[in-house]
Design a protein around this motif. Structure first.
Motif, PDB file in Angstrom:
ATOM      1  N   PHE A 162     -15.156 -12.470 -43.268  1.00 53.01           N
ATOM      2  CA  PHE A 162     -14.314 -12.681 -44.409  1.00 53.01           C
ATOM      3  C   PHE A 162     -14.439 -11.320 -45.258  1.00 53.01           C
ATOM      4  CE2 PHE A 162     -17.755 -14.471 -46.785  1.00 53.01           C
ATOM      5  CZ  PHE A 162     -17.854 -13.860 -47.835  1.00 53.01           C
ATOM      6  N   LYS A 163     -15.620 -10.537 -45.193  1.00 56.70           N
ATOM      7  CA  LYS A 163     -15.884  -9.476 -46.146  1.00 56.70           C
ATOM      8  C   LYS A 163     -14.538  -8.397 -45.793  1.00 56.70           C
ATOM      9  CE  LYS A 163     -19.927 -10.942 -47.364  1.00 56.70           C
ATOM     10  NZ  LYS A 163     -20.482 -11.920 -46.847  1.00 56.70           N
ATOM     11  N   ASN A 188     -22.932  -8.419 -43.022  1.00 55.42           N
ATOM     12  CA  ASN A 188     -21.565  -8.314 -43.108  1.00 55.42           C
ATOM     13  C   ASN A 188     -20.819  -7.460 -44.066  1.00 55.42           C
ATOM     14  OD1 ASN A 188     -21.388  -9.856 -40.712  1.00 55.42           O
ATOM     15  ND2 ASN A 188     -21.405 -11.711 -41.981  1.00 55.42           N
ATOM     16  N   GLY A 195     -22.395 -20.595 -49.876  1.00 53.82           N
ATOM     17  CA  GLY A 195     -22.591 -19.662 -51.110  1.00 53.82           C
ATOM     18  C   GLY A 195     -23.771 -18.820 -51.028  1.00 53.82           C
ATOM     19  N   GLY A 196     -23.625 -17.515 -51.251  1.00 54.49           N
ATOM     20  CA  GLY A 196     -24.831 -16.647 -51.046  1.00 54.49           C
ATOM     21  C   GLY A 196     -24.968 -16.188 -52.515  1.00 54.49           C
ATOM     22  N   ASN A 197     -24.340 -15.078 -52.648  1.00 56.67           N
ATOM     23  CA  ASN A 197     -24.045 -13.921 -53.636  1.00 56.67           C
ATOM     24  C   ASN A 197     -23.000 -14.504 -54.598  1.00 56.67           C
ATOM     25  OD1 ASN A 197     -25.482 -11.877 -55.053  1.00 56.67           O
ATOM     26  ND2 ASN A 197     -24.431 -10.248 -53.853  1.00 56.67           N
ATOM     27  N   LEU A 198     -22.220 -15.553 -54.014  1.00 56.89           N
ATOM     28  CA  LEU A 198     -21.280 -16.445 -54.908  1.00 56.89           C
ATOM     29  C   LEU A 198     -20.108 -15.492 -55.237  1.00 56.89           C
ATOM     30  CD1 LEU A 198     -23.724 -18.339 -56.854  1.00 56.89           C
ATOM     31  CD2 LEU A 198     -22.767 -18.993 -54.895  1.00 56.89           C
ATOM     32  N   GLY A 199     -19.951 -14.376 -54.358  1.00 56.59           N
ATOM     33  CA  GLY A 199     -18.490 -13.753 -54.495  1.00 56.59           C
ATOM     34  C   GLY A 199     -17.472 -14.397 -54.067  1.00 56.59           C
ATOM     35  N   ASN A 200     -17.543 -14.903 -52.927  1.00 59.79           N
ATOM     36  CA  ASN A 200     -16.510 -15.716 -52.180  1.00 59.79           C
ATOM     37  C   ASN A 200     -16.057 -16.855 -52.978  1.00 59.79           C
ATOM     38  OD1 ASN A 200     -14.723 -15.652 -50.219  1.00 59.79           O
ATOM     39  ND2 ASN A 200     -16.061 -16.963 -48.701  1.00 59.79           N
ATOM     40  N   ALA A 203     -27.004 -14.336 -43.909  1.00 58.78           N
ATOM     41  CA  ALA A 203     -26.088 -14.110 -44.795  1.00 58.78           C
ATOM     42  C   ALA A 203     -25.880 -14.724 -46.191  1.00 58.78           C
ATOM     43  CB  ALA A 203     -24.634 -14.377 -44.117  1.00 58.78           C
ATOM     44  N   ILE A 204     -26.667 -15.783 -46.368  1.00 58.29           N
ATOM     45  CA  ILE A 204     -26.830 -16.713 -47.753  1.00 58.29           C
ATOM     46  C   ILE A 204     -28.399 -16.496 -48.261  1.00 58.29           C
ATOM     47  CG2 ILE A 204     -24.633 -17.801 -47.476  1.00 58.29           C
ATOM     48  CD1 ILE A 204     -26.357 -20.380 -46.351  1.00 58.29           C
ATOM     49  N   GLU A 215     -21.159 -17.762 -37.123  1.00 62.40           N
ATOM     50  CA  GLU A 215     -22.690 -17.674 -37.426  1.00 62.40           C
ATOM     51  C   GLU A 215     -23.262 -18.717 -38.228  1.00 62.40           C
ATOM     52  OE1 GLU A 215     -21.996 -13.550 -40.014  1.00 62.40           O
ATOM     53  OE2 GLU A 215     -24.096 -14.507 -40.363  1.00 62.40           O
ATOM     54  N   ALA A 252     -24.714 -18.911 -41.196  1.00 66.56           N
ATOM     55  CA  ALA A 252     -24.283 -19.171 -42.709  1.00 66.56           C
ATOM     56  C   ALA A 252     -22.925 -19.784 -42.962  1.00 66.56           C
ATOM     57  CB  ALA A 252     -24.259 -17.945 -43.356  1.00 66.56           C
ATOM     58  N   THR A 302     -17.368 -18.426 -42.228  1.00 62.70           N
ATOM     59  CA  THR A 302     -17.195 -17.097 -42.716  1.00 62.70           C
ATOM     60  C   THR A 302     -17.323 -15.966 -41.817  1.00 62.70           C
ATOM     61  OG1 THR A 302     -19.543 -17.642 -43.333  1.00 62.70           O
ATOM     62  CG2 THR A 302     -17.670 -17.868 -45.238  1.00 62.70           C
TER      63      THR A 302
HETATM   64  C1  PLP Z   1     -21.240 -12.778 -47.337  1.00 63.31           C
HETATM   65  C2  PLP Z   1     -21.504 -14.107 -46.576  1.00 63.31           C
HETATM   66  C3  PLP Z   1     -21.380 -15.331 -47.079  1.00 63.31           C
HETATM   67  C4  PLP Z   1     -21.798 -15.625 -48.404  1.00 63.31           C
HETATM   68  O1  PLP Z   1     -20.753 -15.138 -49.228  1.00 63.31           O
HETATM   69  P1  PLP Z   1     -21.043 -14.851 -50.993  1.00 63.31           P
HETATM   70  O2  PLP Z   1     -19.721 -14.315 -51.392  1.00 63.31           O
HETATM   71  O3  PLP Z   1     -21.919 -13.873 -50.743  1.00 63.31           O
HETATM   72  O4  PLP Z   1     -21.385 -15.962 -51.568  1.00 63.31           O
HETATM   73  C5  PLP Z   1     -21.397 -16.352 -46.222  1.00 63.31           C
HETATM   74  N1  PLP Z   1     -21.391 -16.300 -45.067  1.00 63.31           N
HETATM   75  C6  PLP Z   1     -21.103 -15.184 -44.233  1.00 63.31           C
HETATM   76  C7  PLP Z   1     -20.973 -14.978 -42.841  1.00 63.31           C
HETATM   77  C8  PLP Z   1     -21.154 -14.047 -45.139  1.00 63.31           C
HETATM   78  O5  PLP Z   1     -21.006 -12.779 -44.454  1.00 63.31           O
END
Ligand code: PLP
Length: 429
Positions: A120-121, A147, A247-252, A308-309, A354, A356, A384
């Motif tokens: 999704f990036k 990603n 949720g990782g960096n939580l931008g999405n 990724a998270i 993948e 995450a 994602t």
């Molecule tokens: C970046 C990413 C996430 C996390 O998204 P955030 O916006 O960082 O919370 C989850 N899954 C995949 C595959 C990603 O590339």
């Protein structure tokens, strides 16, 4: 840049900055967000979503893009300024197998791994790189668990600008590192984790006039809003009951929520779906903050196989948490065991994603089991990233060598004697 019909506003204080200013944070240190002046786009927005449905039939890349099709809601750049592949147009899958596994009869999964570089990036990156070029930058950089760097490298190559990647040493999935190198980004392995790489890249960008395209960059968030917009378009502009995403960096999650609020602001929605963010149990600072009703306490060390998270100090936690609280949303956590078992199911359903991504499916299963989501509710999960991003972990799981997890759904390769009889003996087993 010519004058723009938006500004950058601080999420914490009253400060505002012109769109032409290069800024990622407010003077107070908080993150910034794009604030739109809808009056400049009112005529089009008054027509309603049918405009966007029309564009889906167009041959123009800017209309076919699952980001720029929504440009009046995302970022109204001129067509000549847009760098697009185009991205988006990802499928929405239903699967009896995953309905049974999760207990959610109304589950559908939007596969963002079907974007041009496999995650999704790309949706945020097409906007960030277009803005970088409009601002006159010849160099971009990011810190990445993989990603973001793959996506940045591809879009920078298309735009003909230099890209610099800061990755945590030895902690990046091979598919992603391969992309970053192949697309020609200069790749620097930092001796440290993602959070350290993030801190360093911010300093380098400030010192050396390189444009930072991490999700700290408010334009990344604008592009990522398009996941929600396209999802609603896929559903004929009818709202699901739930949207679930990792949720990782939580931008999405911040982007998804911002997009939903804006649709309500312009009068297209009168209610909002509930949003559930799923974190890995070893990288769960938002989960902890949400349940203790506190500010986010960064983790000294994040631990999960879903790289990724694997983030202990998420940049966009405040945007995400506020949005969740305002929409009756929630945060759940899942173990690596739950993530990898869910991944085996997603993969075996013929969808594939993948690790995450599969926190989404593990999360839905857990929320159904706890009675939080009802089995008959309409649930849309976001996958994602693509299955091929992290082949090592997939193979380790199926060979029962993944560290710390039991391979409950292993499908290991077998050896057979190189003869018809040998293979038939194996087929009959
Ligand atoms: C970046 C990413 C996430 C996390 O998204 P955030 O916006 O960082 O919370 C989850 N899954 C995949 C595959 C990603 O590339």
């Amino acid at each position: 840049m010519p004058h723009r019909p938006w500004i950058l506003g601080c999420i914490d204080c009253e400060r505002r900055y012109a769109a032409e200013e290069v800024r990622y944070r407010c003077e107070c240190g908080a993150t910034l967000e794009v604030r739109h002046d809808w009056t400049t786009r009112r005529a089009l927005l008054d027509l309603g979503p049918s405009v966007f449905d029309q564009r889906r039939l167009s041959r123009e890349a800017i209309d076919r893009s699952g980001v720029w099709r929504f440009r009046e809601l995302v970022l109204p750049l001129a067509g000549s300024e847009v760098i697009t592949k185009p991205e988006g147009n990802t499928n929405l899958y239903c699967s009896d197998r995953l309905a049974a596994y999760t207990g959610s009869a109304g589950l559908s999964l939007k596969h963002e791994g079907e974007n041009p570089t496999g995650s999704f990036k790309d949706r945020g990156m097409t906007v960030a790189i277009s803005v970088a070029c409009a601002l006159g930058f010849a160099r971009v950089a990011c810190a990445s668990t993989g990603n973001t760097s793959a996506s940045m490298a591809a879009y920078a190559a298309q735009a003909g600008i230099e890209a610099y990647v800061f990755i945590p040493e030895g902690k990046i999935a091979y598919g992603k590192l391969a992309q970053s190198l192949a697309y020609g980004a200069r790749t620097i392995q930092i001796e440290g984790d993602f959070d350290l790489a993030m801190k360093l890249v911010e300093e380098v960008c400030r010192a050396d006039s390189i444009y930072l395209v991490n999700s700290l960059n408010p334009y990344r968030i604008e592009g990522q809003k398009a996941i929600g917009l396209e999802l609603l378009q896929d559903l004929g502009w009818r709202l699901p009951d739930w949207i679930v995403l990792p949720g990782g960096n939580l931008g999405n999650s911040s982007a998804l929520l911002k997009g939903l609020f804006e649709l309500r602001e312009i009068g297209w929605l009168d209610r909002l779906p509930r949003v559930a963010v799923i974190q890995a149990a070893g990288a769960n600072p938002l989960y902890t903050a949400f349940h203790n009703r506190t500010t986010l306490q960064p983790l000294a060390q994040a631990e999960t196989l879903a790289t990724a998270i694997k983030i202990g100090n998420p940049v966009s936690w405040k945007k995400s948490l506020r949005g969740l609280l305002a929409t009756h949303g929630l945060v759940e956590q899942v173990s690596d065991q739950e993530i990898l078992d869910a991944k085996a199911q997603v993969d075996a359903a013929g969808i594939g994603a993948e690790p995450a991504s599969c926190a989404t499916v593990a999360g839905v299963r857990k929320l159904i089991a706890s009675g939080t989501i009802r089995p008959d509710e309409r649930v849309c999960g976001i996958l994602t990233g693509h299955l091929l991003k992290d082949p090592d972990l997939t193979i380790a799981y199926h060979q029962s060598t993944a560290l710390g997890v039991t391979s409950n759904f292993a499908n290991p390769p077998v050896r057979a004697e190189a003869s018809l009889a040998g293979v038939r003996r194996w087929l009959r087993r």
